[in-house]
Write a protein that holds these residues in place. Structure first.
Motif, PDB file in Angstrom:
ATOM      1  N   TYR A  31     -90.290  47.102 -14.769  1.00 47.56           N
ATOM      2  CA  TYR A  31     -88.874  47.236 -13.641  1.00 47.56           C
ATOM      3  C   TYR A  31     -87.790  46.130 -13.909  1.00 47.56           C
ATOM      4  N   GLY A  32     -86.640  46.763 -13.682  1.00 48.90           N
ATOM      5  CA  GLY A  32     -85.603  45.655 -13.541  1.00 48.90           C
ATOM      6  C   GLY A  32     -85.784  45.043 -12.137  1.00 48.90           C
ATOM      7  N   GLY A  54     -86.539  40.817 -19.447  1.00 55.02           N
ATOM      8  CA  GLY A  54     -85.564  39.466 -19.185  1.00 55.02           C
ATOM      9  C   GLY A  54     -84.647  39.701 -20.413  1.00 55.02           C
ATOM     10  N   SER A  55     -84.575  40.476 -21.386  1.00 51.61           N
ATOM     11  CA  SER A  55     -83.728  40.207 -22.424  1.00 51.61           C
ATOM     12  C   SER A  55     -82.196  40.811 -22.153  1.00 51.61           C
ATOM     13  N   THR A  68     -77.996  31.636 -12.722  1.00 53.42           N
ATOM     14  CA  THR A  68     -78.955  32.253 -14.073  1.00 53.42           C
ATOM     15  C   THR A  68     -80.016  33.100 -13.296  1.00 53.42           C
ATOM     16  N   ILE A  69     -80.444  34.272 -13.841  1.00 58.80           N
ATOM     17  CA  ILE A  69     -81.557  34.983 -13.265  1.00 58.80           C
ATOM     18  C   ILE A  69     -82.333  34.974 -14.367  1.00 58.80           C
ATOM     19  N   SER A  70     -83.790  34.717 -13.983  1.00 62.20           N
ATOM     20  CA  SER A  70     -84.971  34.871 -14.997  1.00 62.20           C
ATOM     21  C   SER A  70     -85.850  35.302 -14.424  1.00 62.20           C
ATOM     22  N   ARG A  71     -87.254  35.705 -15.320  1.00 51.53           N
ATOM     23  CA  ARG A  71     -88.167  36.233 -14.602  1.00 51.53           C
ATOM     24  C   ARG A  71     -89.529  35.842 -15.399  1.00 51.53           C
ATOM     25  N   SER A 100     -85.751  51.854 -12.655  1.00 50.25           N
ATOM     26  CA  SER A 100     -86.066  51.688 -13.948  1.00 50.25           C
ATOM     27  C   SER A 100     -86.228  50.296 -14.475  1.00 50.25           C
ATOM     28  N   GLY A 101     -86.178  50.322 -15.807  1.00 53.06           N
ATOM     29  CA  GLY A 101     -86.483  49.021 -16.558  1.00 53.06           C
ATOM     30  C   GLY A 101     -85.242  48.262 -16.655  1.00 53.06           C
ATOM     31  N   TRP A 102     -83.949  48.869 -16.393  1.00 54.70           N
ATOM     32  CA  TRP A 102     -82.743  48.200 -16.785  1.00 54.70           C
ATOM     33  C   TRP A 102     -82.301  47.398 -15.582  1.00 54.70           C
ATOM     34  N   ALA A 103     -81.413  46.640 -15.890  1.00 59.38           N
ATOM     35  CA  ALA A 103     -80.607  45.794 -15.093  1.00 59.38           C
ATOM     36  C   ALA A 103     -79.583  46.239 -14.426  1.00 59.38           C
ATOM     37  N   GLN A 104     -79.868  46.611 -13.167  1.00 60.23           N
ATOM     38  CA  GLN A 104     -79.152  47.652 -12.249  1.00 60.23           C
ATOM     39  C   GLN A 104     -78.103  46.958 -11.448  1.00 60.23           C
TER      40      GLN A 104
END
Length: 123
Positions: A31-32, A54-55, A68-71, A100-104
């Motif tokens: 998930y995003g 994370g891509s 900067t966001i990272s996971r 969802s799996g997207w960056a929202q």
């Protein structure tokens, strides 16, 4: 399901902080995840988001180039590295898990939220 945000604090303008948000109760690897913030008297606003892998990441114009966001999916944790902080970054920062799996970028696309961690930037 719980999201535990940490890392907030008081910092001088130009300084840095690293926020962490650890999820427990289930895996959020698919998930995003994102960060939002809310200053006193203002609505919650988008800060940064990452896709499940994370891509793909996205940032608000006000923080792009500074944050900067990272996971780390193995740790079920998302991070927000904040550099060159400004007084206008002062807010309660919330992490969320998207539907969802997207960056929202929209809060309604998130169904789990952490309790928030306070960031105060002095001038």
């Amino acid at each position: 399901v719980q999201l535990q945000a940490s890392g907030g604090g008081l910092v001088q303008a130009g300084g840095s902080l690293r926020l962490s948000c650890a999820a427990s109760g289930r895996t959020f690897a698919y998930y995003g995840m994102g960060w939002f913030r809310q200053a006193p008297g203002k609505e919650r606003e988008f800060v940064a988001a990452t896709s499940w892998s994370g891509s793909n990441t996205d940032y608000s114009d006000s923080v792009r180039g500074r944050f900067t966001i990272s996971r780390d999916n193995a740790k079920n944790t998302v991070y927000l590295q904040m550099n060159n902080l400004k007084p206008e970054d002062t807010a309660l920062y919330y992490c969320g898990v998207a539907r969802s799996g997207w960056a929202q970028k929209v809060p309604s696309e998130y169904n789990y939220w952490g309790q928030g961690t306070l960031v105060t930037v002095s001038s």
